[in-house]
Each structure stands twice: as structure tokens, then as C-alpha cells.
Motif scaffolding. Structure first.
Motif, PDB file in Angstrom:
ATOM      1  N   GLY A  90       4.522  47.507 -11.763  1.00  0.00           N
ATOM      2  CA  GLY A  90       5.414  48.526 -11.845  1.00  0.00           C
ATOM      3  C   GLY A  90       6.894  47.995 -11.764  1.00  0.00           C
ATOM      4  O   GLY A  90       8.015  48.734 -12.367  1.00  0.00           O
ATOM      5  N   PHE A  91       7.370  47.506 -10.690  1.00  0.00           N
ATOM      6  CA  PHE A  91       8.526  47.333 -10.289  1.00  0.00           C
ATOM      7  C   PHE A  91       9.142  46.321 -11.158  1.00  0.00           C
ATOM      8  O   PHE A  91      10.548  46.678 -12.006  1.00  0.00           O
ATOM      9  N   VAL A  92       8.319  45.660 -11.840  1.00  0.00           N
ATOM     10  CA  VAL A  92       9.006  44.947 -12.936  1.00  0.00           C
ATOM     11  C   VAL A  92       9.712  45.571 -14.384  1.00  0.00           C
ATOM     12  O   VAL A  92      10.810  45.598 -14.712  1.00  0.00           O
ATOM     13  N   ILE A 167      -5.147  48.750 -12.470  1.00  0.00           N
ATOM     14  CA  ILE A 167      -4.457  48.510 -12.065  1.00  0.00           C
ATOM     15  C   ILE A 167      -3.321  49.134 -13.811  1.00  0.00           C
ATOM     16  O   ILE A 167      -2.452  49.840 -13.808  1.00  0.00           O
ATOM     17  N   TRP A 168      -4.790  49.716 -15.036  1.00  0.00           N
ATOM     18  CA  TRP A 168      -3.893  49.685 -15.820  1.00  0.00           C
ATOM     19  C   TRP A 168      -3.372  50.969 -15.986  1.00  0.00           C
ATOM     20  O   TRP A 168      -3.004  52.217 -16.635  1.00  0.00           O
ATOM     21  N   GLU A 169      -4.947  51.935 -14.941  1.00  0.00           N
ATOM     22  CA  GLU A 169      -4.724  53.646 -14.582  1.00  0.00           C
ATOM     23  C   GLU A 169      -3.022  54.262 -13.651  1.00  0.00           C
ATOM     24  O   GLU A 169      -2.508  54.958 -13.992  1.00  0.00           O
ATOM     25  N   PHE A 170      -2.409  52.580 -12.743  1.00  0.00           N
ATOM     26  CA  PHE A 170      -2.119  53.713 -11.935  1.00  0.00           C
ATOM     27  C   PHE A 170      -0.566  52.827 -12.128  1.00  0.00           C
ATOM     28  O   PHE A 170       0.368  52.977 -11.022  1.00  0.00           O
ATOM     29  N   THR A 171      -0.568  51.429 -12.531  1.00  0.00           N
ATOM     30  CA  THR A 171       0.658  50.791 -13.465  1.00  0.00           C
ATOM     31  C   THR A 171       2.335  51.967 -13.161  1.00  0.00           C
ATOM     32  O   THR A 171       3.144  52.479 -12.688  1.00  0.00           O
TER      33      THR A 171
ATOM     34  N   LEU B  18       7.421  43.604 -24.460  1.00  0.00           N
ATOM     35  CA  LEU B  18       6.782  44.111 -25.346  1.00  0.00           C
ATOM     36  C   LEU B  18       5.309  43.326 -25.079  1.00  0.00           C
ATOM     37  O   LEU B  18       4.057  44.296 -24.857  1.00  0.00           O
ATOM     38  N   ILE B  19       5.409  42.288 -24.537  1.00  0.00           N
ATOM     39  CA  ILE B  19       4.469  41.650 -24.200  1.00  0.00           C
ATOM     40  C   ILE B  19       3.544  42.218 -22.591  1.00  0.00           C
ATOM     41  O   ILE B  19       2.009  42.417 -22.861  1.00  0.00           O
ATOM     42  N   MET B  20       4.507  42.591 -21.809  1.00  0.00           N
ATOM     43  CA  MET B  20       3.809  43.717 -20.910  1.00  0.00           C
ATOM     44  C   MET B  20       3.322  44.943 -20.664  1.00  0.00           C
ATOM     45  O   MET B  20       2.841  44.952 -20.644  1.00  0.00           O
ATOM     46  N   THR B  21       3.790  45.815 -22.397  1.00  0.00           N
ATOM     47  CA  THR B  21       3.316  46.738 -22.604  1.00  0.00           C
ATOM     48  C   THR B  21       2.006  46.427 -23.374  1.00  0.00           C
ATOM     49  O   THR B  21       1.075  47.643 -23.563  1.00  0.00           O
TER      50      THR B  21
END
Lengths: 292, 262
Positions: A90-92, A167-171, B18-21
């Protein structure tokens, strides 16, 4: 000075204004808490006319129950991994989307959509995705890796799948909070840091991250309480299995209380769960105050 | 945040993003692709032809609307009371409400199950609306109070001198000023009540009363585990939510960031 003018301003009785909300909280939440305390000292299935007193035996039974400890262990592992990874990502994301990048809004939406979709809606998707019929298997096959994606049926992997889902849900939540916090940071301070020759990553972790400390502490509190409350994701995707490998306090309380009608035992675990949640909240609150 | 000058680094950052998404998109692709397996778009028709989808949506709308209305009214009044009015033992009441913030939903199940059955409330919308409201209220009161604390007391004083009573002060001065936090409260409550699963699962047994979060289960029974149709149902549930989010993007994001405790 401020307080004085407040007292002067309105001396009328304010109690009726908080009363309806208070009745709700008292009538449903505190009622349930006291009811649970009462149940925890009973040996009762909810139907018998006789409510057999059990003293503290539900609690001693619990401390000897390996599944209870498994649930605690899972909660801790789940909390540590999801907290670190989700907030790092989330930070990045927030930092990148605060820089000059193209298509920022689309990326923002894509990260945020998972937070608004119900785990109940997505559960069948994840069950398929992490099965040999799913999309991941196709990706692995495409690269001829020979990996079989049947991770939900593997005791040592199922928990990690659930962490991925969480993690998928809450990022999106972590992202949006860090994003808001970063808009508050003084631009000149960052420029000064760059002028001093600090690289981007250095600036990010030694200037930006400390300035978002308040957000991180908030996310810590949300994370601890969230981990203790975890129910939907494990219940819907693995129902706590295989063989209790993904059991959490919430799912185990549900199993014992609702499925098997061991109301006293489920209530005893609920009491412990509530105490852990309150202690967690108080500790992070203390931490928050010290920071200030 | 990142200061990037060279073109090469700009492209690099774009690729990293892009890769992170990608991992966030894969489940959405899986959902859509999976829903088209087997008989393709006919899956959607099969799901629609069962005729239950609108019913489930209607029920979710009724429940969410009920919860939002109650939460809005009571968080606004209580936030005002806690912030601006003189109440004996105010801090104690406030802390009692804050403790309720930490309550895990699962603790409510047995007590409410037994009680609702006694009161003949089992299998009514109230059995879901009331507990969700109680679970949402503590946090929303906290948000409303913190926001009201930012409203200058001089404003209240001026109103009083002009002869306004407490209700008029609340109605004509506080309520219009609290619009920003009110929209956050509405959005957060909407997401939480719409996505609520455990309480409807337990307290709504009649299929005519169930909510969209229970649709996958219904179709598991109906189509005996035909995954493609279950996923078609998931897509049909997700699309309205995504559309509403995209239309009200700013409100959603603001609402979520209000979610950080201050």
C-alpha cells in the motif's frame, strides 16, 4: 479558555442526544457480552431446559485444546504476514501514484475495487483460482513448470492462500490511507532531501515513511482487531480446513457454538477473543499516544 | 514522491507499477473468464432465469438502506452530543461505546440467536438491521464526534444568543456543516452492510429474505456446484458495486481514508 466557552455555550442537558445510540450499543453489544460471560460458565446446548453449571471447566478445556492453540497460532502468523506485506504494498503504491506516472487513476481503481467487493462474492472465485482448474494452473502450465495448483487442500499452503486473499482485499485500504498521509507531506522537505543527494528509495524510507507513522499505527490497530475478527475469508474458502490448518478463533467459535451446539465452550472462547481484542486496542492506543 | 528525470527511469517506474497491479487483476479476470466457461453467456441467462437475483438485490437494498438511515441519524445526534453538549459522565459513556468497536461479530451470534427466537424476530430484516447498526455505530460516532470537535464553539454561542435552542442549532448549523463526514459515514456503512455475510447467513433462513452475499450458496444448491454459473452470479453481484464505486470514486476514497483512527 476553550473549555469555558464550551460550558457557557450550551448548558442544556445533552443526554437525550446520545441516548438512542447508547441504547443500541448497550442493548445489543453489551447484552451479548454479558450473555456470553454467562454462557461461558455453562454446559448447555441451547435446547435443554436444564442449564448445567460448568464453573470454569470450559476455560480449562480450552487451554488444553490443541485446535484452540492452532487457531491462535494461525491468527498470529496471518496478522504478521498480512500486516507487513499489505502495508508495504500500500505504501509503495501510494508513493508511485504520487509520482508522475501515466494511467494513475486506472491503477488506483484496480487496487481499490477488491476492498469494496464482499469476500462472500469473491470466495467461489478464489476456490477456483487456487484449484487445478483455475487460471494459475494455466499460467504455470504455460511456462511448463510442472507445478500442480491444489494449494487449498495442502495443510501447509492453505493458510498462505488465505493471506493472499486478505492482502488482495485490503491493500486498497492501506494504499488510500498512505496516499492521504503523503499529500500532507511538505514538498520542500522532499526537495531538500533530493538536493542533499539522497536517492529516491532513501528519501522514501528515511523521510516519507517516518512522516506516515500516524497512519502506520492506525493500520496496526485495524490490523490487530481485523486479524482477531477474521471469519469470512477462512470460513468461505476453506471452512477452516484441511484438518483445522486454517482454523481461526472466529471459525472455531462458529464450529463449536453454531454447528455443534457447544454453547458454553464457544462462549468461553468468545470471552478470550474479546479480551484479546480489547488488550490489542489498548496497547496500540498507548503506543499511539507515546508517539505523540 | 519519486523524483524521476530520465526517460529510462520513468518507463521503469511505469513497469514496476504495472507488475505490482497484475496480482490484483488476476482474480477479477478469473471471475469473468470462469463465468464464461462451459456454455458461455448462457450461464448468465440461466442465473437470471432462476428469477432470484432481483429478490436478493432488493433484500440487500432494504437492509443497507435501513442500516444507513439508523446509523446516520444516531451517529449524527450522538456525535453532536459527545462533542458539543454538557453530559454528566460523558467520558464514561464515550469509552463504553469505544470498547464496542473491538467486538468481533461472531460473539453476537449465540446471544442474539436465542433472543431473536424468543422475541419472534428470527427471520425478519430487523434481526439483521439492528445488530449491523449496533456494530457500525461506535466507529461512526467516533468519526462524527471528531469532526464536530472541529466546529468552533463560538458558532454555537452565536446561535444561542440569537435564540436558537439545541435542536435548531443542530439542525440549522451543525448538520449542514457535517456533510463531508456524513458522506463518509454513509459510504462506509453501505460497504459494510452490503458486504455483511455472517448475520444474514444465520438470521435469514427464508430464501425470499436473503441477501446478495448469500447468492453463491444459493446457486451451489441450485446448480449442484456448476462453478461457471456460480461465477456468473458473482459477476452479476460485483458489477453494480463496481459501477457505483466508479461513479462515486471520490466519496468512496474519502470515506475509506476517514477510516483511519485519529
Amino acid at each position: 479558555m476553550k473549555k469555558k466557552s464550551k460550558m457557557k455555550a450550551i448548558k442544556m442537558k445533552g443526554f437525550p442526544w446520545i441516548l438512542p445510540a447508547f441504547i443500541f450499543v448497550l442493548g445489543i453489544i453489551y447484552y451479548s457480552i454479558f450473555y456470553t460471560f454467562d454462557l461461558s460458565t455453562l454446559n448447555w446446548n441451547g435446547l435443554d431446559p436444564i442449564r448445567e453449571p460448568a464453573g470454569l471447566s470450559n476455560f480449562t478445556k480450552m487451554f488444553k485444546d490443541p485446535i484452540f492453540w492452532k487457531a491462535i497460532k494461525n491468527t498470529v502468523i496471518y496478522f504478521v504476514f498480512t500486516f507487513v506485506i499489505q502495508n508495504f504494498l500500500g505504501f509503495v503504491f501510494a508513493a508511485i501514484l504520487h509520482s508522475k506516472v501515466k494511467l494513475g487513476t486506472i491503477h488506483k481503481c484496480l487496487i481499490f475495487i477488491p476492498t469494496i467487493l464482499a469476500p462472500a462474492t469473491m470466495a467461489p472465485v478464489f476456490r477456483l483460482m487456487f484449484s487445478p482448474q483455475g487460471i494459475l494452473q494455466k499460467i504455470f502450465d504455460f511456462f511448463h513448470t510442472g507445478v500442480t495448483v491444489d494449494w487449498l487442500s495442502k495443510s501447509n499452503l492453505a493458510l498462505f492462500v488465505l493471506m493472499f486473499v486478505a492482502i488482495w482485499e485490503f491493500t486498497g485500504m492501506s494504499f488510500i490511507l498512505y496516499y492521504a498521509a503523503m499529500s500532507q507531506i511538505d514538498k520542500e522537505m522532499l526537495e531538500a532531501s533530493h538536493l542533499d543527494g539522497a536517492g529516491n528509495l532513501r528519501t522514501l524510507f528515511s523521510m516519507v515513511l517516518p512522516n506516515c507513522k500516524g497512519t502506520t499505527v492506525s493500520l496496526l490497530m485495524l490490523g490487530i482487531i481485523g486479524a482477531l475478527k477474521t471469519f469470512d475469508i477462512p470460513y468461505l474458502i476453506t471452512t477452516g480446513g484441511p484438518n483445522h490448518a486454517t482454523e481461526f478463533l472466529g471459525t472455531y467459535i462458529y464450529r463449536q457454538g453454531i454447528r455443534q451446539s457447544h454453547l458454553g465452550y464457544a462462549a468461553a472462547m468468545s470471552v478470550i477473543l474479546l479480551i484479546l481484542a480489547i488488550v490489542g486496542a489498548i496497547l496500540t492506543n498507548r503506543f499511539n499516544k507515546e508517539e505523540k | 514522491m519519486f523524483e524521476i528525470r530520465s526517460k529510462k527511469n520513468k518507463i521503469l517506474l511505469q513497469i514496476v507499477l504495472l507488475i505490482m497491479t497484475i496480482p490484483y487483476v488476476i482474480p477479477l479476470i478469473q471471475m469473468f473468464a470462469g463465468s464464461l466457461g462451459g456454455t458461455g453467456f448462457k450461464n448468465y441467462k440461466a442465473v437470471w432465469d432462476t428469477g432470484v437475483v432481483p429478490t436478493y438485490f432488493r433484500n440487500s437494498i432494504i437492509i443497507s438502506a435501513g442500516v444507513i438511515l439508523l446509523v446516520y441519524i444516531f451517529s449524527m445526534t450522538a456525535g453532536f452530543g459527545f462533542s458539543k453538549l454538557h453530559i454528566f459522565g460523558k467520558e464514561v459513556f464515550f469509552w463504553m461505546i469505544l470498547v464496542a468497536l473491538t467486538l468481533p461479530e461472531v460473539i453476537l451470534l449465540t446471544p442474539l440467536f436465542v433472543t431473536f427466537q424468543k422475541l419472534n424476530m428470527y427471520n425478519t430484516f430487523w434481526a439483521v438491521i439492528l445488530p449491523i447498526t449496533a456494530l457500525q455505530l461506535p466507529f461512526m460516532i467516533l468519526l462524527a464526534r471528531n469532526f464536530d470537535n472541529g466546529i468552533p464553539n463560538q458558532l454555537m454561542e452565536a446561535a444561542r444568543i440569537d435564540g436558537a435552542n439545541v435542536f435548531q442549532t443542530f439542525w440549522y448549523i451543525v448538520l449542514p456543516l457535517t456533510k463531508p463526514i456524513a458522506s463518509s459515514i454513509v459510504v462506509l456503512t453501505l460497504i459494510n452492510s452490503w458486504n455483511s455475510y455472517l448475520l444474514p447467513l444465520l438470521f435469514l433462513q427464508d430464501p425470499h429474505m436473503q441477501t446478495v452475499t448469500l447468492l453463491p450458496q444459493y446457486f451451489q444448491g441450485e446448480f449442484s456446484n456448476d462453478q461457471t454459473k456460480i461465477l456468473a452470479a458473482a459477476v452479476m453481484t460485483a458489477i453494480p458495486e463496481i459501477i457505483i464505486y466508479l461513479l462515486m470514486q471520490k466519496n468512496f476514497e474519502k470515506g475509506m481514508s476517514a477510516g483511519a483512527l485519529k
